[in-house]
Design an enzyme around this catalytic site. Structure first.
Site, PDB file in Angstrom:
ATOM      1  N   LEU A  59     -10.785   6.732   7.398  1.00 25.59           N
ATOM      2  CA  LEU A  59     -10.763   6.909   5.949  1.00 25.59           C
ATOM      3  C   LEU A  59      -9.530   6.280   5.303  1.00 25.59           C
ATOM      4  O   LEU A  59      -9.382   6.325   4.082  1.00 25.59           O
ATOM      5  CB  LEU A  59     -10.815   8.405   5.599  1.00 25.59           C
ATOM      6  CG  LEU A  59     -12.022   9.181   6.138  1.00 25.59           C
ATOM      7  CD1 LEU A  59     -11.956  10.631   5.687  1.00 25.59           C
ATOM      8  CD2 LEU A  59     -13.332   8.543   5.705  1.00 25.59           C
ATOM      9  N   LYS A  60      -8.655   5.691   6.115  1.00 25.50           N
ATOM     10  CA  LYS A  60      -7.455   5.053   5.575  1.00 25.50           C
ATOM     11  C   LYS A  60      -7.836   3.929   4.613  1.00 25.50           C
ATOM     12  O   LYS A  60      -8.639   3.061   4.940  1.00 25.50           O
ATOM     13  CB  LYS A  60      -6.594   4.477   6.707  1.00 25.50           C
ATOM     14  CG  LYS A  60      -5.744   5.501   7.427  1.00 25.50           C
ATOM     15  CD  LYS A  60      -4.815   4.823   8.414  1.00 25.50           C
ATOM     16  CE  LYS A  60      -3.860   5.805   9.061  1.00 25.50           C
ATOM     17  NZ  LYS A  60      -2.942   5.125  10.017  1.00 25.50           N
ATOM     18  N   SER A  98      -2.536   0.817  -4.306  1.00 22.34           N
ATOM     19  CA  SER A  98      -3.043   1.964  -3.552  1.00 22.34           C
ATOM     20  C   SER A  98      -4.339   2.471  -4.167  1.00 22.34           C
ATOM     21  O   SER A  98      -4.485   2.508  -5.392  1.00 22.34           O
ATOM     22  CB  SER A  98      -2.007   3.098  -3.554  1.00 22.34           C
ATOM     23  OG  SER A  98      -2.554   4.283  -3.026  1.00 22.34           O
ATOM     24  N   ALA A  99      -5.264   2.882  -3.300  1.00 26.31           N
ATOM     25  CA  ALA A  99      -6.523   3.452  -3.775  1.00 26.31           C
ATOM     26  C   ALA A  99      -6.333   4.868  -4.297  1.00 26.31           C
ATOM     27  O   ALA A  99      -7.233   5.433  -4.918  1.00 26.31           O
ATOM     28  CB  ALA A  99      -7.553   3.453  -2.641  1.00 26.31           C
ATOM     29  N   SER A 100      -5.161   5.439  -4.061  1.00 27.55           N
ATOM     30  CA  SER A 100      -4.906   6.826  -4.448  1.00 27.55           C
ATOM     31  C   SER A 100      -4.613   6.959  -5.935  1.00 27.55           C
ATOM     32  O   SER A 100      -3.688   6.334  -6.458  1.00 27.55           O
ATOM     33  CB  SER A 100      -3.729   7.389  -3.651  1.00 27.55           C
ATOM     34  OG  SER A 100      -3.393   8.682  -4.112  1.00 27.55           O
ATOM     35  N   LYS A 101      -5.387   7.801  -6.609  1.00 29.01           N
ATOM     36  CA  LYS A 101      -5.116   8.092  -8.017  1.00 29.01           C
ATOM     37  C   LYS A 101      -3.882   8.982  -8.163  1.00 29.01           C
ATOM     38  O   LYS A 101      -3.371   9.175  -9.267  1.00 29.01           O
ATOM     39  CB  LYS A 101      -6.337   8.760  -8.657  1.00 29.01           C
ATOM     40  CG  LYS A 101      -7.566   7.856  -8.744  1.00 29.01           C
ATOM     41  CD  LYS A 101      -8.722   8.569  -9.424  1.00 29.01           C
ATOM     42  CE  LYS A 101      -9.920   7.642  -9.623  1.00 29.01           C
ATOM     43  NZ  LYS A 101     -10.545   7.229  -8.356  1.00 29.01           N
ATOM     44  N   THR A 129       0.907  10.280   4.062  1.00 25.17           N
ATOM     45  CA  THR A 129       0.213  11.462   3.551  1.00 25.17           C
ATOM     46  C   THR A 129      -1.113  11.690   4.278  1.00 25.17           C
ATOM     47  O   THR A 129      -1.905  12.533   3.864  1.00 25.17           O
ATOM     48  CB  THR A 129      -0.064  11.330   2.038  1.00 25.17           C
ATOM     49  OG1 THR A 129      -0.934  10.213   1.815  1.00 25.17           O
ATOM     50  CG2 THR A 129       1.226  11.133   1.262  1.00 25.17           C
ATOM     51  N   GLU A 150       0.126  -3.594   4.463  1.00 24.80           N
ATOM     52  CA  GLU A 150      -0.916  -2.575   4.638  1.00 24.80           C
ATOM     53  C   GLU A 150      -0.856  -1.962   6.033  1.00 24.80           C
ATOM     54  O   GLU A 150      -0.322  -2.565   6.961  1.00 24.80           O
ATOM     55  CB  GLU A 150      -2.299  -3.210   4.451  1.00 24.80           C
ATOM     56  CG  GLU A 150      -2.832  -3.156   3.038  1.00 24.80           C
ATOM     57  CD  GLU A 150      -3.474  -1.811   2.716  1.00 24.80           C
ATOM     58  OE1 GLU A 150      -3.490  -0.927   3.603  1.00 24.80           O
ATOM     59  OE2 GLU A 150      -3.961  -1.653   1.584  1.00 24.80           O
ATOM     60  N   ASP A 151      -1.448  -0.772   6.165  1.00 24.18           N
ATOM     61  CA  ASP A 151      -1.537  -0.143   7.488  1.00 24.18           C
ATOM     62  C   ASP A 151      -2.983   0.044   7.921  1.00 24.18           C
ATOM     63  O   ASP A 151      -3.238   0.584   8.994  1.00 24.18           O
ATOM     64  CB  ASP A 151      -0.828   1.216   7.493  1.00 24.18           C
ATOM     65  CG  ASP A 151      -1.631   2.294   6.780  1.00 24.18           C
ATOM     66  OD1 ASP A 151      -2.200   1.995   5.699  1.00 24.18           O
ATOM     67  OD2 ASP A 151      -1.701   3.420   7.293  1.00 24.18           O
ATOM     68  N   SER A 170     -15.009   8.162   0.788  1.00 22.28           N
ATOM     69  CA  SER A 170     -14.626   9.027   1.910  1.00 22.28           C
ATOM     70  C   SER A 170     -15.582  10.208   2.014  1.00 22.28           C
ATOM     71  O   SER A 170     -16.039  10.563   3.110  1.00 22.28           O
ATOM     72  CB  SER A 170     -13.190   9.537   1.725  1.00 22.28           C
ATOM     73  OG  SER A 170     -12.256   8.486   1.816  1.00 22.28           O
ATOM     74  N   LYS A 227     -11.533  18.771  -3.216  1.00 22.41           N
ATOM     75  CA  LYS A 227     -10.659  18.279  -2.148  1.00 22.41           C
ATOM     76  C   LYS A 227      -9.334  17.812  -2.720  1.00 22.41           C
ATOM     77  O   LYS A 227      -8.251  18.117  -2.194  1.00 22.41           O
ATOM     78  CB  LYS A 227     -11.348  17.135  -1.394  1.00 22.41           C
ATOM     79  CG  LYS A 227     -10.475  16.480  -0.312  1.00 22.41           C
ATOM     80  CD  LYS A 227      -9.710  15.265  -0.823  1.00 22.41           C
ATOM     81  CE  LYS A 227      -8.774  14.703   0.227  1.00 22.41           C
ATOM     82  NZ  LYS A 227      -7.984  13.560  -0.271  1.00 22.41           N
ATOM     83  N   VAL A 267      -9.579   4.076   2.022  1.00 20.60           N
ATOM     84  CA  VAL A 267     -10.904   4.266   1.418  1.00 20.60           C
ATOM     85  C   VAL A 267     -10.783   5.244   0.252  1.00 20.60           C
ATOM     86  O   VAL A 267     -10.105   6.270   0.363  1.00 20.60           O
ATOM     87  CB  VAL A 267     -11.906   4.807   2.460  1.00 20.60           C
ATOM     88  CG1 VAL A 267     -13.277   5.017   1.837  1.00 20.60           C
ATOM     89  CG2 VAL A 267     -11.991   3.851   3.647  1.00 20.60           C
ATOM     90  N   ASP A 283       0.883  -1.157   0.000  1.00 22.67           N
ATOM     91  CA  ASP A 283       0.000   0.000   0.000  1.00 22.67           C
ATOM     92  C   ASP A 283       0.930   1.217   0.000  1.00 22.67           C
ATOM     93  O   ASP A 283       2.146   1.079   0.190  1.00 22.67           O
ATOM     94  CB  ASP A 283      -0.885  -0.024   1.247  1.00 22.67           C
ATOM     95  CG  ASP A 283      -1.825   1.168   1.321  1.00 22.67           C
ATOM     96  OD1 ASP A 283      -2.287   1.629   0.262  1.00 22.67           O
ATOM     97  OD2 ASP A 283      -2.082   1.651   2.438  1.00 22.67           O
ATOM     98  N   LEU A 284       0.385   2.403  -0.195  1.00 19.82           N
ATOM     99  CA  LEU A 284       1.221   3.608  -0.236  1.00 19.82           C
ATOM    100  C   LEU A 284       1.172   4.390   1.075  1.00 19.82           C
ATOM    101  O   LEU A 284       2.161   4.454   1.807  1.00 19.82           O
ATOM    102  CB  LEU A 284       0.784   4.507  -1.395  1.00 19.82           C
ATOM    103  CG  LEU A 284       1.523   5.834  -1.547  1.00 19.82           C
ATOM    104  CD1 LEU A 284       3.007   5.601  -1.823  1.00 19.82           C
ATOM    105  CD2 LEU A 284       0.901   6.669  -2.657  1.00 19.82           C
ATOM    106  N   ASP A 285       0.014   4.956   1.374  1.00 16.29           N
ATOM    107  CA  ASP A 285      -0.114   5.794   2.570  1.00 16.29           C
ATOM    108  C   ASP A 285       0.064   4.968   3.840  1.00 16.29           C
ATOM    109  O   ASP A 285      -0.620   3.967   4.038  1.00 16.29           O
ATOM    110  CB  ASP A 285      -1.487   6.473   2.604  1.00 16.29           C
ATOM    111  CG  ASP A 285      -1.641   7.507   1.502  1.00 16.29           C
ATOM    112  OD1 ASP A 285      -0.612   7.915   0.944  1.00 16.29           O
ATOM    113  OD2 ASP A 285      -2.781   7.895   1.200  1.00 16.29           O
ATOM    114  N   LYS A 308     -11.016  -1.451  -1.690  1.00 12.31           N
ATOM    115  CA  LYS A 308     -10.761  -2.224  -0.477  1.00 12.31           C
ATOM    116  C   LYS A 308     -11.935  -2.037   0.485  1.00 12.31           C
ATOM    117  O   LYS A 308     -12.508  -0.951   0.530  1.00 12.31           O
ATOM    118  CB  LYS A 308      -9.465  -1.740   0.190  1.00 12.31           C
ATOM    119  CG  LYS A 308      -8.234  -1.830  -0.703  1.00 12.31           C
ATOM    120  CD  LYS A 308      -7.035  -1.137  -0.062  1.00 12.31           C
ATOM    121  CE  LYS A 308      -5.857  -1.069  -1.016  1.00 12.31           C
ATOM    122  NZ  LYS A 308      -4.703  -0.337  -0.451  1.00 12.31           N
TER     123      LYS A 308
END
Length: 232
Positions: free
Chosen positions: A43-44, A115-118, A16, A170-171, A51, A77, A46, A8-10, A146
Site C-alpha cells: 500500500l506504500k 505525497s499521496a497523503s492528504k 508513518t 521515493e521508497d 488502498s 480509517k 497508494v 515523497d513523504l512516507d 502514482k
C-alpha cells in the site's frame, strides 16, 4: 547542476507506515479482514480509496459497499490515523534528512513534496518542516495517483522548472515508476531489488547527502553525453 529535489513523504522524510498499518488493521478487524505487515508494504504510495479497494478485494468485498460507504470507511480509517500521528515530533525525521534539506537550501536548490497523503501538511508541521519546502502538491487536485507521473510533473510546474532538471526521491516501486515516467532522475530509498527501476538506490536515508546527489547527477550527465557522442 539540478535545480530541484522532489521528495515523497512516507519512508523518505519520516516513516508513518506503522501508523497506517495500525489504522488499516483496526478497520480490517471491523470488516472481518485480517491484514499483514507484508500486505501493508503493497500500500506504500497508494492513495486512501485505492488502498481500501485492495483491502476489500482480499475478501471479495469490493461490490458489497457503495462509493459513499467506501468514502465513510476511508474517512474512519483516516480519523484514527490522524489521532496516531499526533505523537510525531522532529525526532521522527529519518536519518540524514534534516542535514540534506539544510544543504539544499544553502545551495539554492528548490525543494518540493509529492505525497499521496492528504495529511502531508500536518505531518510536516509536526516535524517542524513547514518552511523547508518551496512547494507541496495537493493530491486533491490530481486526476491520477502514482504510478502516474502527474504528481511529480505538477511539482515541477509549481517550482517553475522542467522535470529533466529535477531529482525525485521515493521508497515505493509505484513512486519510482512515476518519477521515471516524468523524465526525472529517480532515486530510491530501501530495498535495491524492489526499487531496481530507480536510477540509483540508497539502502538508507543516512547515505542520502547533497554530495551524493551531486555525484549521481554528474554521472547521469556523463552517461548522457557519452551516449550522444555515439549517436551524432
Amino acid at each position: 547542476m539540478f535545480k530541484a529535489v522532489i521528495f515523497d513523504l512516507d519512508g523518505v522524510i519520516t516513516d508513518t507506515a506503522a501508523f497506517h498499518f495500525v489504522a488499516w488493521k483496526k478497520l480490517g478487524e471491523k470488516l472481518g479482514i485480517e491484514l499483514t505487515e507484508s500486505f501493508n508494504e503493497e500500500l506504500k504510495g497508494v492513495d486512501r480509496i485505492e488502498s481500501l479497494r485492495r483491502i476489500l478485494a482480499l475478501r471479495n468485498q469490493e461490490l458489497d459497499f457503495s462509493n459513499e460507504e467506501k468514502a465513510v470507511l476511508a474517512t474512519e480509517k483516516n480519523d484514527y490515523y490522524v489521532t496516531l500521528i499526533q505523537q510525531i515530533t522532529p525526532n521522527d525525521l529519518l536519518p540524514g534528512i534534516s542535514d540534506l534539506l539544510k544543504d539544499l537550501k544553502k545551495n539554492h536548490i528548490k525543494v518540493g513534496l509529492a505525497s499521496a497523503s492528504k495529511n502531508a501538511p500536518m505531518i510536516l508541521n509536526q516535524l517542524g518542516l513547514t518552511n523547508a519546502f518551496d512547494t507541496i502538491v495537493d493530491p486533491a487536485t490530481l486526476s491520477k495517483g502514482k504510478p502516474d507521473p502527474e504528481i511529480f510533473v505538477k511539482a515541477c510546474e509549481q517550482l517553475l522548472i522542467t522535470p529533466s532538471e529535477a531529482i525525485g526521491i521515493e521508497d515505493a516501486y509505484s513512486g519510482v515508476q512515476a518519477i521515471n515516467d516524468a523524465n526525472m532522475l529517480s532515486v530510491g530509498v530501501g530495498d535495491a531489488e524492489t526499487l531496481s527501476a530507480a536510477d540509483y538506490v540508497f539502502s538508507t536515508t543516512a547515505n542520502l547527502t547533497f554530495e551524493e546527489l551531486m555525484h549521481i547527477w554528474e554521472l547521469k550527465n556523463y552517461a548522457s553525453n557519452k551516449k550522444n557522442s555515439f549517436t551524432r
